[in-house]
Design a protein around this motif. Structure first.
Motif: not given
Ligand code: FAD
Length: 559
Positions: A11, A13, A34-35, A44, A82, A115, A135, A285, A302-303
């Motif tokens: 997603v 990152g 991606e799981r 968001c 993974v 995340g 989520w 995250d 945060l995103a």
């Molecule tokens: P994510 O985008 O969550 O992606 C992580 C992905 O890794 C997930 O899809 C997960 O399934 C996958 N994964 C995990 N473990 C494994 C594994 N072992 N094997 C394969 N895949 C795996 N932030 C803002 O800044 N502004 C906002 O308005 C805002 N609103 C939000 C509203 C909602 C409802 C939500 C849920 C979040 C919101 N956020 C917001 C937070 C923002 O979405 C996150 O900070 C951001 O997505 C983090 O990015 P990431 O890549 O670290 O994790």
């Protein structure tokens, strides 16, 4: 030979790292696991799809695996979890969640972008078909289907953070009667109590049943009805629950691989986003970051930061040496009729760090119009800024209807460039009456901050005034001076205040006792500041202006 990079998580990152890597290195083999069934979706935007503001479910799916393959030549494997990292063999184990197949994949570079996940504490009765977390896309589908099929009349949101409040608003939009239950004494933890009060007042005006300072003890199920037993003993009856009480990093894989974590499970990375194991990196995250102001280690999920880290990391993997320099935690949310935004540290955090007001930090709390008052549609903005003796800005918070986002961004930008309150005064910001005033609210923050630092004005906050009013021993030591017009005074007056309209201060200041502290107020704080300047020049020594005036003071007593 071309390098091979594996990315876990598809997603914010993960997908950003993948596409940036491709733009930098066309030969690299890139596989993203991606799981879930979806990649690069707009988490968001999920609450707004539930509330019907975003009508198309497809609009949430920003990027699809086929497009990633065709456009970027990235091998995207969805439903692929993974399950293990084997660092000394530089390989991972993957489980295809559809077929059950387990296979291995080797890497030159491995990126964790896994995340975080919503916290689901072991509260009795929590596992139930009408208790939801939000989520992912499937979470959203479940909530949407429940709303469509069961047509619940009531919902309880547990947790008053930004996702909880966005859900409260969107459920309300769907015609559901909403309760918000928050364990702390305020919603929106990143802002201070008085700023949260403005939001809370507005939520209550919109019919939300807001319960503060109370937690969930147990969920009791009576058929499809949930009775939420609170720690106070009170019970809230509802048809569905949204749990939104915070997140924890998805770092189980990292832990199993022996990657160093912090106490909260956050993956430790160096300035270049490398974990404690060579060739394994992490973003988003799941990582611990440096707070841009304190330089302490913290978690800020945060995103924006996730996307920025992703780009830096991709560049580093192809040979750059870029550093991620920390996170300010700049955030904004729409909550019913108000927008609320924050950046950097709040006053609660400064106090927790042992900092003392008017010594280690100063507060400017002002009320401004979103644009020139004479141009239709101007709405009030409440701005709070924290800064030190040298003018360094610790943080800011803004609540209002219009123009909240651009002011917080201006403040965040200034802070990011290590600007001071004096720089705020000099910022030349775009102005025409529909957009701002010739002195933008952010310029005004700079002016007020300078006045405070130079002793040209002192403020008293609403709670300090309350404490003074409650202290019998100080009763004869101060005068509360209302400088509003007669008509305004008829609407609201602070008890035991004396009244001299601001236009009469020049003539009537001698009626005031110079030996007492004089606390001045008007509706928003401008006329009282002008009157305070007159009194100071007449030799009054102990003068304080009520921050943001009586309008704000009233909002602080909404309940
Ligand atoms: P994510 O985008 O969550 O992606 C992580 C992905 O890794 C997930 O899809 C997960 O399934 C996958 N994964 C995990 N473990 C494994 C594994 N072992 N094997 C394969 N895949 C795996 N932030 C803002 O800044 N502004 C906002 O308005 C805002 N609103 C939000 C509203 C909602 C409802 C939500 C849920 C979040 C919101 N956020 C917001 C937070 C923002 O979405 C996150 O900070 C951001 O997505 C983090 O990015 P990431 O890549 O670290 O994790």
């Amino acid at each position: 030979m071309a390098k091979k990079t594996l990315i876990i998580g598809g997603v914010a990152g993960g997908a950003t790292t993948a596409t940036r890597l491709r733009r930098r290195d066309d030969a690299m083999e890139i596989i993203m696991f991606e799981r879930g069934d979806y990649i690069s979706y707009a988490n968001c935007g999920l609450p707004y799809y539930i509330g019907g503001v975003i009508e198309s479910r497809d609009a949430l799916l920003v990027q699809k695996p086929e497009v990633m393959k065709n456009r970027f030549n990235i091998d995207v494997r969805v439903s692929s979890e993974v399950t293990k990292i084997i660092p000394n063999e530089k390989k991972i184990e993957v489980k295809n969640r559809k077929t059950g197949e387990i296979y291995e994949e080797t890497y030159d570079n491995l990126i964790l972008a896994t995340g975080s996940s919503p916290i689901k504490p072991p509260i009795p009765g929590i596992d139930s078909g009408n208790i939801f977390t939000l989520w992912t896309v499937p979470d959203t589908d479940r909530i949407k289907a429940y709303l469509t099929e069961k047509k619940p009349k009531r919902a309880a949101v547990i947790g008053g953070g930004f996702i909880g409040l966005e859900m409260a608003e969107n459920l309300h939009e769907e015609g559901v009667a909403v309760s918000v239950i928050e364990m702390q004494n305020q919603v929106m933890a990143p802002v201070d109590l008085e700023m949260a009060n403005l939001v809370q007042e507005n939520m209550i005006m919109n019919g939300v049943n807001l319960i503060l300072g109370d937690g969930v003890k147990e969920f009791h199920h009576k058929g499809e009805i949930i009775q939420i037993e609170l720690t106070s003993g009170n019970v809230v009856e509802t048809d569905m629950v949204i749990l939104s009480i915070g997140v924890r990093p998805n770092s189980e894989l990292a832990k199993q691989a022996g990657i160093a974590l912090n106490k909260k499970g956050g993956v430790l990375v160096d300035d270049y986003l490398q974990t404690s194991i060579p060739n394994i990196y992490a973003v988003g995250d799941v990582i611990e970051v440096t707070h841009y102001i304190t330089k302490d280690k913290t978690m800020i999920p945060l995103a924006g930061p996730a996307n920025k880290q992703a780009r830096i990391l991709a560049d580093n993997i192809v040979g750059d040496k870029k550093t991620y320099n920390g996170t300010l935690g700049t955030a904004v949310a729409k909550v019913f009729d108000l927008n609320v935004a924050s950046t950097g540290l709040n006053e609660k955090q400064l106090k927790a760090m042992g900092k003392v007001k008017n010594q280690d930090y100063f507060v400017a709390l002002i009320n401004q119009k979103s644009h020139a008052g004479y141009y239709p549609g101007a709405t009030p903005l409440t701005l709070k800024m924290l800064f030190d003796k040298a003018g360094k800005i610790f943080g800011g918070q803004i609540v209002g209807q219009d123009g909240v986002d651009k002011r917080i961004d201006t403040l965040a930008t200034t802070m990011r460039l290590d600007g001071t309150v004096y720089d705020l005064q000099e910022l030349e910001l775009a102005y025409a009456p529909p957009f701002s005033s010739a002195k933008d609210p952010v310029n005004m923050l700079g002016y007020v901050a300078e006045n405070i630092l130079r002793g040209q004005v002192s403020f008293i906050e609403w709670d300090e005034l309350d404490a003074l009013l409650a202290d019998e021993s100080k009763k004869n030591k101060y005068t509360i001076l209302d400088v509003t017009e007669e008509m305004e005074r008829m609407v609201f007056a602070i008890p035991n205040s004396v009244h001299i309209p601001s236009g009469e201060i020049h003539q009537r200041w001698k009626e005031l006792d110079r030996n007492k502290m004089v606390i001045l107020y008007c509706t928003i704080g401008v006329r009282s500041y002008n009157a305070a300047r007159i009194l100071l020049q007449k030799g009054f020594k102990n003068i304080a202006v009520l921050s943001c005036g009586s309008g704000f003071y009233k909002s602080m007593h909404y309940n």
